[in-house]
Scaffold this motif. Structure first.
Motif, PDB file in Angstrom:
ATOM      1  N   LYS A 138     -11.420   6.705  -6.061  1.00  0.00           N
ATOM      2  CA  LYS A 138     -11.483   5.598  -5.114  1.00  0.00           C
ATOM      3  C   LYS A 138     -11.676   4.280  -5.849  1.00  0.00           C
ATOM      4  O   LYS A 138     -11.059   3.270  -5.493  1.00  0.00           O
ATOM      5  CB  LYS A 138     -12.601   5.816  -4.102  1.00  0.00           C
ATOM      6  CG  LYS A 138     -12.824   4.624  -3.198  1.00  0.00           C
ATOM      7  CD  LYS A 138     -12.802   4.962  -1.757  1.00  0.00           C
ATOM      8  CE  LYS A 138     -13.060   3.806  -0.815  1.00  0.00           C
ATOM      9  NZ  LYS A 138     -12.779   2.476  -1.232  1.00  0.00           N
TER      10      LYS A 138
ATOM     11  N   THR B 224       0.810  -1.221   0.000  1.00  0.00           N
ATOM     12  CA  THR B 224       0.000   0.000   0.000  1.00  0.00           C
ATOM     13  C   THR B 224       0.843   1.270   0.000  1.00  0.00           C
ATOM     14  O   THR B 224       0.295   2.368   0.103  1.00  0.00           O
ATOM     15  CB  THR B 224      -0.919   0.017   1.233  1.00  0.00           C
ATOM     16  OG1 THR B 224      -0.112  -0.108   2.413  1.00  0.00           O
ATOM     17  CG2 THR B 224      -1.933  -1.117   1.186  1.00  0.00           C
ATOM     18  N   HIS B 225       2.146   1.126  -0.124  1.00  0.00           N
ATOM     19  CA  HIS B 225       3.016   2.301  -0.128  1.00  0.00           C
ATOM     20  C   HIS B 225       2.672   3.185  -1.331  1.00  0.00           C
ATOM     21  O   HIS B 225       2.624   2.721  -2.461  1.00  0.00           O
ATOM     22  CB  HIS B 225       4.480   1.871  -0.204  1.00  0.00           C
ATOM     23  CG  HIS B 225       5.442   3.002  -0.178  1.00  0.00           C
ATOM     24  ND1 HIS B 225       5.804   3.622   0.994  1.00  0.00           N
ATOM     25  CD2 HIS B 225       6.080   3.661  -1.176  1.00  0.00           C
ATOM     26  CE1 HIS B 225       6.652   4.595   0.710  1.00  0.00           C
ATOM     27  NE2 HIS B 225       6.829   4.646  -0.591  1.00  0.00           N
TER      28      HIS B 225
ATOM     29  N   LEU C  52      -8.284   3.327  -7.349  1.00  0.00           N
ATOM     30  CA  LEU C  52      -7.331   2.844  -6.353  1.00  0.00           C
ATOM     31  C   LEU C  52      -7.731   1.466  -5.835  1.00  0.00           C
ATOM     32  O   LEU C  52      -6.875   0.587  -5.660  1.00  0.00           O
ATOM     33  CB  LEU C  52      -7.227   3.838  -5.197  1.00  0.00           C
ATOM     34  CG  LEU C  52      -6.183   3.513  -4.144  1.00  0.00           C
ATOM     35  CD1 LEU C  52      -4.790   3.405  -4.764  1.00  0.00           C
ATOM     36  CD2 LEU C  52      -6.186   4.564  -3.054  1.00  0.00           C
TER      37      LEU C  52
ATOM     38  N   THR D  88      -0.244   4.840  -1.766  1.00  0.00           N
ATOM     39  CA  THR D  88      -1.660   4.892  -2.124  1.00  0.00           C
ATOM     40  C   THR D  88      -2.270   6.270  -1.889  1.00  0.00           C
ATOM     41  O   THR D  88      -3.173   6.674  -2.622  1.00  0.00           O
ATOM     42  CB  THR D  88      -2.476   3.826  -1.365  1.00  0.00           C
ATOM     43  OG1 THR D  88      -2.235   3.960   0.038  1.00  0.00           O
ATOM     44  CG2 THR D  88      -2.117   2.433  -1.820  1.00  0.00           C
ATOM     45  N   GLY D  89      -1.778   6.993  -0.894  1.00  0.00           N
ATOM     46  CA  GLY D  89      -2.301   8.348  -0.665  1.00  0.00           C
ATOM     47  C   GLY D  89      -1.976   9.276  -1.812  1.00  0.00           C
ATOM     48  O   GLY D  89      -2.822  10.048  -2.281  1.00  0.00           O
ATOM     49  N   CYS D  90      -0.739   9.187  -2.285  1.00  0.00           N
ATOM     50  CA  CYS D  90      -0.330  10.017  -3.429  1.00  0.00           C
ATOM     51  C   CYS D  90      -1.087   9.611  -4.693  1.00  0.00           C
ATOM     52  O   CYS D  90      -1.468  10.461  -5.497  1.00  0.00           O
ATOM     53  CB  CYS D  90       1.174   9.873  -3.667  1.00  0.00           C
ATOM     54  SG  CYS D  90       2.168  10.573  -2.343  1.00  0.00           S
ATOM     55  N   THR D  91      -1.292   8.311  -4.854  1.00  0.00           N
ATOM     56  CA  THR D  91      -2.038   7.828  -6.016  1.00  0.00           C
ATOM     57  C   THR D  91      -3.474   8.333  -5.982  1.00  0.00           C
ATOM     58  O   THR D  91      -4.012   8.780  -7.001  1.00  0.00           O
ATOM     59  CB  THR D  91      -2.018   6.286  -6.070  1.00  0.00           C
ATOM     60  OG1 THR D  91      -0.664   5.852  -6.139  1.00  0.00           O
ATOM     61  CG2 THR D  91      -2.788   5.756  -7.261  1.00  0.00           C
ATOM     62  N   LEU D  92      -4.087   8.277  -4.807  1.00  0.00           N
ATOM     63  CA  LEU D  92      -5.463   8.748  -4.673  1.00  0.00           C
ATOM     64  C   LEU D  92      -5.562  10.239  -4.981  1.00  0.00           C
ATOM     65  O   LEU D  92      -6.431  10.662  -5.763  1.00  0.00           O
ATOM     66  CB  LEU D  92      -5.999   8.463  -3.265  1.00  0.00           C
ATOM     67  CG  LEU D  92      -7.415   8.931  -2.989  1.00  0.00           C
ATOM     68  CD1 LEU D  92      -8.417   8.221  -3.893  1.00  0.00           C
ATOM     69  CD2 LEU D  92      -7.766   8.716  -1.523  1.00  0.00           C
ATOM     70  N   SER D  93      -4.680  11.029  -4.409  1.00  0.00           N
ATOM     71  CA  SER D  93      -4.757  12.477  -4.649  1.00  0.00           C
ATOM     72  C   SER D  93      -4.479  12.818  -6.108  1.00  0.00           C
ATOM     73  O   SER D  93      -5.105  13.720  -6.673  1.00  0.00           O
ATOM     74  CB  SER D  93      -3.813  13.243  -3.719  1.00  0.00           C
ATOM     75  OG  SER D  93      -2.472  12.893  -3.953  1.00  0.00           O
ATOM     76  N   SER D  94      -3.570  12.092  -6.732  1.00  0.00           N
ATOM     77  CA  SER D  94      -3.286  12.323  -8.153  1.00  0.00           C
ATOM     78  C   SER D  94      -4.474  11.937  -9.026  1.00  0.00           C
ATOM     79  O   SER D  94      -4.790  12.629 -10.004  1.00  0.00           O
ATOM     80  CB  SER D  94      -2.058  11.521  -8.585  1.00  0.00           C
ATOM     81  OG  SER D  94      -0.914  12.003  -7.930  1.00  0.00           O
TER      82      SER D  94
END
Length: 54
Positions: free
Chosen positions: A35, A6-7, A38, A9-15
Motif C-alpha cells: 500500500k 489509476t488504471h 502504491l 492499480t489493482g494489479c499493481t497492488l496485488s503484484s
C-alpha cells in the motif's frame, strides 16, 4: 486521492503484495508495504497516454 491515472492499480497492488510475500514478509506487513508503494506511485501523478492512464 485525486489522481485520474489509476488504471492498473489493482494489479499493481496485488503484484506488490506477492513480491513482498516472496521476499519473506508476513502477510500483514506485505500488504502494508504494498500500500505504501502504491500510494507513493500515485503521488508522482504520472500522466501517460490518453484517457485513464496507468
Amino acid at each position: 486521492m485525486d489522481n485520474p491515472n489509476t488504471h492498473g492499480t489493482g494489479c499493481t497492488l496485488s503484484s506488490a503484495i506477492a513480491a513482498n510475500l516472496a521476499k519473506g514478509l508476513p502477510l500483514p506487513a506485505a500488504v502494508t508495504e504494498a500500500k505504501k508503494y502504491l500510494t507513493e506511485a500515485l503521488l508522482v501523478m504520472l500522466d501517460l497516454g490518453e484517457g485513464s492512464g496507468p
